[in-house]
Each structure stands twice: as structure tokens, then as C-alpha cells.
Design an enzyme around this catalytic site. Structure first.
Site, PDB file in Angstrom:
ATOM      1  N   GLY A   1       0.669  -1.209   0.296  1.00 28.78           N
ATOM      2  CA  GLY A   1      -0.094  -0.143   0.187  1.00 28.78           C
ATOM      3  C   GLY A   1       1.242   1.267   0.290  1.00 28.78           C
ATOM      4  O   GLY A   1       1.890   1.156  -0.648  1.00 28.78           O
ATOM      5  N   ARG A   2       0.146   2.927   0.648  1.00 34.49           N
ATOM      6  CA  ARG A   2       0.966   3.830   0.791  1.00 34.49           C
ATOM      7  C   ARG A   2       2.945   3.456   1.317  1.00 34.49           C
ATOM      8  O   ARG A   2       3.677   4.228   0.763  1.00 34.49           O
ATOM      9  CB  ARG A   2       0.402   4.762   1.414  1.00 34.49           C
ATOM     10  CG  ARG A   2      -0.431   5.190   0.672  1.00 34.49           C
ATOM     11  CD  ARG A   2      -1.838   6.045   1.378  1.00 34.49           C
ATOM     12  NE  ARG A   2      -2.805   6.244   0.878  1.00 34.49           N
ATOM     13  CZ  ARG A   2      -3.634   6.611   1.868  1.00 34.49           C
ATOM     14  NH1 ARG A   2      -4.373   5.371   2.149  1.00 34.49           N
ATOM     15  NH2 ARG A   2      -5.296   7.098   1.071  1.00 34.49           N
ATOM     16  N   ILE A   3       2.724   2.801   2.533  1.00 40.91           N
ATOM     17  CA  ILE A   3       3.898   2.329   2.937  1.00 40.91           C
ATOM     18  C   ILE A   3       4.320   1.843   2.905  1.00 40.91           C
ATOM     19  O   ILE A   3       6.650   1.794   2.423  1.00 40.91           O
ATOM     20  CB  ILE A   3       4.008   2.334   4.617  1.00 40.91           C
ATOM     21  CG1 ILE A   3       2.952   3.480   5.569  1.00 40.91           C
ATOM     22  CG2 ILE A   3       4.730   2.372   5.477  1.00 40.91           C
ATOM     23  CD1 ILE A   3       2.138   3.065   6.417  1.00 40.91           C
TER      24      ILE A   3
ATOM     25  N   ARG B   1      -2.423  -8.947  -1.772  1.00 40.82           N
ATOM     26  CA  ARG B   1      -4.483  -9.056  -2.428  1.00 40.82           C
ATOM     27  C   ARG B   1      -3.799  -8.923  -3.280  1.00 40.82           C
ATOM     28  O   ARG B   1      -4.388 -10.105  -4.676  1.00 40.82           O
ATOM     29  CB  ARG B   1      -5.029  -9.298  -1.334  1.00 40.82           C
ATOM     30  CG  ARG B   1      -5.045  -9.111  -0.383  1.00 40.82           C
ATOM     31  CD  ARG B   1      -5.800  -9.257   0.578  1.00 40.82           C
ATOM     32  NE  ARG B   1      -6.129  -8.031   0.204  1.00 40.82           N
ATOM     33  CZ  ARG B   1      -7.887  -7.013   0.752  1.00 40.82           C
ATOM     34  NH1 ARG B   1      -9.212  -7.984   1.145  1.00 40.82           N
ATOM     35  NH2 ARG B   1      -8.086  -6.205   0.450  1.00 40.82           N
TER      36      ARG B   1
ATOM     37  N   SER C   1       5.061  -2.681  11.124  1.00 36.60           N
ATOM     38  CA  SER C   1       3.736  -2.506  10.905  1.00 36.60           C
ATOM     39  C   SER C   1       2.811  -3.126  12.378  1.00 36.60           C
ATOM     40  O   SER C   1       3.026  -1.969  13.397  1.00 36.60           O
ATOM     41  CB  SER C   1       3.467  -3.858   9.784  1.00 36.60           C
ATOM     42  OG  SER C   1       1.698  -3.531  10.020  1.00 36.60           O
ATOM     43  N   ARG C   2       2.640  -4.141  13.057  1.00 39.32           N
ATOM     44  CA  ARG C   2       2.078  -4.729  13.838  1.00 39.32           C
ATOM     45  C   ARG C   2       2.715  -5.608  14.578  1.00 39.32           C
ATOM     46  O   ARG C   2       3.125  -6.353  13.403  1.00 39.32           O
ATOM     47  CB  ARG C   2       0.391  -4.632  13.186  1.00 39.32           C
ATOM     48  CG  ARG C   2      -0.108  -3.173  13.927  1.00 39.32           C
ATOM     49  CD  ARG C   2       0.241  -2.492  14.707  1.00 39.32           C
ATOM     50  NE  ARG C   2      -1.415  -1.411  14.421  1.00 39.32           N
ATOM     51  CZ  ARG C   2      -0.999  -0.146  14.554  1.00 39.32           C
ATOM     52  NH1 ARG C   2       0.455   0.048  14.326  1.00 39.32           N
ATOM     53  NH2 ARG C   2      -1.757   1.410  14.520  1.00 39.32           N
TER      54      ARG C   2
ATOM     55  N   GLU D   1       2.659  -4.949  23.301  1.00 42.13           N
ATOM     56  CA  GLU D   1       3.715  -3.170  23.780  1.00 42.13           C
ATOM     57  C   GLU D   1       2.952  -2.966  25.362  1.00 42.13           C
ATOM     58  O   GLU D   1       1.437  -3.243  25.619  1.00 42.13           O
ATOM     59  CB  GLU D   1       3.548  -2.819  22.817  1.00 42.13           C
ATOM     60  CG  GLU D   1       3.690  -2.848  21.942  1.00 42.13           C
ATOM     61  CD  GLU D   1       3.945  -1.565  20.396  1.00 42.13           C
ATOM     62  OE1 GLU D   1       2.927  -0.402  20.494  1.00 42.13           O
ATOM     63  OE2 GLU D   1       4.166  -1.724  19.133  1.00 42.13           O
TER      64      GLU D   1
ATOM     65  N   HIS E   1       8.011   1.635  19.225  1.00 42.54           N
ATOM     66  CA  HIS E   1       7.197   1.897  18.034  1.00 42.54           C
ATOM     67  C   HIS E   1       6.990   3.412  17.970  1.00 42.54           C
ATOM     68  O   HIS E   1       6.083   4.237  18.219  1.00 42.54           O
ATOM     69  CB  HIS E   1       5.941   1.712  18.679  1.00 42.54           C
ATOM     70  CG  HIS E   1       4.345   1.546  17.690  1.00 42.54           C
ATOM     71  ND1 HIS E   1       3.901   0.555  18.710  1.00 42.54           N
ATOM     72  CD2 HIS E   1       4.809   2.031  17.181  1.00 42.54           C
ATOM     73  CE1 HIS E   1       2.248   1.019  17.225  1.00 42.54           C
ATOM     74  NE2 HIS E   1       2.796   1.492  16.271  1.00 42.54           N
TER      75      HIS E   1
ATOM     76  N   GLY F   1       7.938   4.840  14.532  1.00 40.47           N
ATOM     77  CA  GLY F   1       7.404   5.132  13.115  1.00 40.47           C
ATOM     78  C   GLY F   1       7.420   6.259  12.215  1.00 40.47           C
ATOM     79  O   GLY F   1       7.786   6.554  11.719  1.00 40.47           O
TER      80      GLY F   1
END
Length: 331
Positions: A162-164, A184, A245-246, A275, A293, A295
Site C-alpha cells: 500500500g502507501r507505506i 492481495r 507495522s504491527r 506492547e 513504536h 515509526g
């Protein structure tokens, strides 16, 4: 469908935000702020959602189905401060007729910068070198001292384009990395050409071909534990794993086992499964670069995020669909 106008909505903010953002919210809305930089306890969150038209949470707040069920009829908008919405039960919100918004786009470049920094830092052992200098044990340059690996000429695998992901690809290409990605949906041919990117419909096949893996997909039911023990085993022992990301996208236990066993070369982590708790085994590994965290942690990004939150609330209060309304199937 247009919503009824709300002249001056009651807005409750769960975390301390930049002063300029809070000041603008107070000017525009009937706003209750959190004066301390700490998340609300569960009881405080329940009290908040029962006393507002709009809740402004952050990633540290768990807005689950039970919490949403406890909301009164007054709550109509959850205007998230941030792009990720994995902490919000979108189905429960939709069932109650509550609109959910987020803040896409404003943190793209900041997050991509952090991911690229980790992509460079881990193979070049920057954190280890910094610690060596601070320890006072560095004895000077030597031909074999602090040898890492160059990243130019290596294959970068991006999960989530995606964007990132695309912003990371642009940066990585400038460093001489070849770009491979799993998404996807395949990107348009023109975009692939611009990025020099090769699409892999089969994630497993891509994992066996790359030197560095970086993750840029949202956390949801489809991506939770996407990089599990089986897929980590597909990565070569020379591979570096980067996650900005996560934390829940990677099976942390399997990753640690692979790092301890020499089946991964190293990792760069800005996010964590539990976290702010971090597994002590990770803290003991010298080949893991860890950041808290951060970013998206730029002043410019936080202010832009606040602007988007305010815009979403104003559109909703004026009876219009907010520009960043999140749909249930958000990815």
C-alpha cells in the site's frame, strides 16, 4: 446517507495530543481532554463513551465489542487518532450505527523512513557498534571489526504494497535493493515499472527468494500471525526480518526461536506483540535492533494526524460522510 447536523459535538480525547491539536479541538467542539500522557483505564473509557458524541482514541485503547455495547445512544463517531484500526471492533461499531474514521496517508513517509532505517541498521550492525563505542571497549579500527553485510544488490521482500510499502520500495531502490512484493492485488504495470517491483502471488514462494523481509500490511483477521513458524522456516538463515507495522502479524515466539537458533540473521523491530512488554529473550539478542513504536513519531506527522481527526469530526458534525470513514472490510 447524510447524518443529522450536530452543532457542537461532545468530544472526548483519550490521550494527551500535541498542544496545537488540542487547542483547535477546544475551539471547535465541546472537548474533554486527557491531561496526562497515559491511556485511560477501562472504567474511564466506559464512562467516556457514555458521555460523548465523538470518541477520539489511539492505538493504545482497546475499543472492543463489550466496550461499544456499553456505549449509550449518544456515541455516533469514533475518530481514531492514527491509521491503524485493529484496536477497534469495526463490526460491533457498524452494528450500533457508529461511524469509525482513521487518518491514512499522513504518516506514510515517516513510517517508511523508520523501516528503511531498520533495513540499513540491522545488516550493518549499527546498534551493536553504537553500544560498543558507549561501553568504552572499542579499541579502534581493524580489518575484521564489526563486519556486517551490504544491502546493495540484495533482494527485499515487501509484504503489503500500500502507501507505506510503496514508499519503502522507493527508498530501497535508491539503496540498490531489488524489490519483490506480495499483495492481495497486483499493482498496475506502470507502478511496478516505476518501483522496479516484482509481484509474487504466492507469499511462500517469495519468502524463499529474498534476503530481507519487511512487513507493511495492517493487522486484521487475515494478517494475524501471517508470518508464523512455518513461514519463518521458509526464510533462509541469512535473512533479516523487519517489522514496523504491527506486532501481531509475526509469531513472536517463532521469530525468537529462529533468532536464537541461528535460523534468522537478525531483526529490526519497531512494534511488539504485547506492547510495551518485550520478551527478555529479545533484549538479550545482539542482532536485534529495537525501537519503541516510533515509526510515526514526528511532530509534523502528529500535527497532520490531528488535522485529519478534526476534519473527520467536522464533516460528520455538518451532516456529511467523513472523508476517512473506515469500512468493515478495511485492509
Amino acid at each position: 446517507m447524510a447524518q443529522p447536523r450536530v452543532a457542537r459535538p461532545r468530544v472526548i480525547v483519550t490521550r494527551k495530543l500535541p498542544d496545537a491539536v488540542e487547542q483547535r479541538m477546544v475551539e471547535l467542539f465541546d472537548t474533554a481532554l486527557n491531561p496526562v500522557d497515559a491511556g485511560m483505564e477501562r472504567d474511564a473509557l466506559i464512562a467516556a463513551i457514555q458521555d460523548c458524541d465523538v470518541l477520539v482514541p489511539t492505538v493504545t485503547d482497546t475499543i472492543d465489542g463489550d466496550l461499544i455495547a456499553a456505549a449509550g445512544e449518544r456515541l455516533k463517531l469514533i475518530a481514531n487518532f492514527g491509521a491503524g484500526v485493529n484496536h477497534i471492533d469495526l463490526k460491533a461499531a457498524r452494528a450500533r450505527g457508529i461511524v469509525v474514521t482513521n487518518t491514512p496517508g499522513v504518516l506514510t513517509e515517516d513510517t517508511a523512513d523508520m523501516a528503511m532505517a531498520l533495513i540499513v541498521a540491522v545488516p550493518r550492525r549499527l546498534a551493536e557498534g553504537e553500544k560498543l563505542v558507549r561501553s568504552g571497549q572499542w579499541t579502534g579500527w581493524s580489518p575484521g571489526g564489526m563486519l556486517g553485510h551490504r544491502i546493495g544488490g540484495k533482494k527485499l521482500g515487501i509484504v503489503g504494497m500500500g502507501r507505506i510499502g510503496q514508499a519503502v520500495a522507493r527508498r530501497a531502490r535508491a539503496f540498490g535493493l531489488s524489490i519483490h512484493y506480495h499483495n492481495r492485488h497486483r499493482l498496475p504495470e506502470l507502478v511496478e515499472g516505476e518501483l522496479g517491483a516484482t509481484w509474487h502471488a504466492d507469499l511462500d514462494a517469495m519468502l524463499g527468494q529474498i534476503d530481507i523481509l519487511t512487513i507493511h500490511t495492517p493487522l486484521n483477521d487475515d494478517s494475524r500471525d501471517l508470518i508464523d513458524a512455518r513461514r519463518i522456516a521458509l526464510l533462509g538463515s541469512h535473512v533479516y526480518l523487519i517489522n514496523a507495522s504491527r506486532g501481531g502479524i509475526v509469531d513472536e515466539e517463532a521469530m525468537i526461536d529462529a533468532l536464537e537458533g541461528g535460523r534468522l540473521a537478525g531483526a529490526g523491530l519497531d512494534v511488539w506483540r504485547f506492547e510495551p512488554r518485550i520478551d527478555p529473550r529479545l533484549l538479550a539478542l545482539p542482532n536485534v535492533v529495537m525501537t519503541p513504536h516510533m515509526g510515526s513519531a514526528t511532530l509534523e506527522g502528529r500535527l497532520a494526524t490531528g488535522d485529519k481527526v478534526i476534519a473527520n469530526i467536522r464533516f460528520w458534525a455538518d451532516g456529511h460522510r467523513p472523508p476517512d470513514q473506515v469500512l468493515e472490510g478495511w485492509m
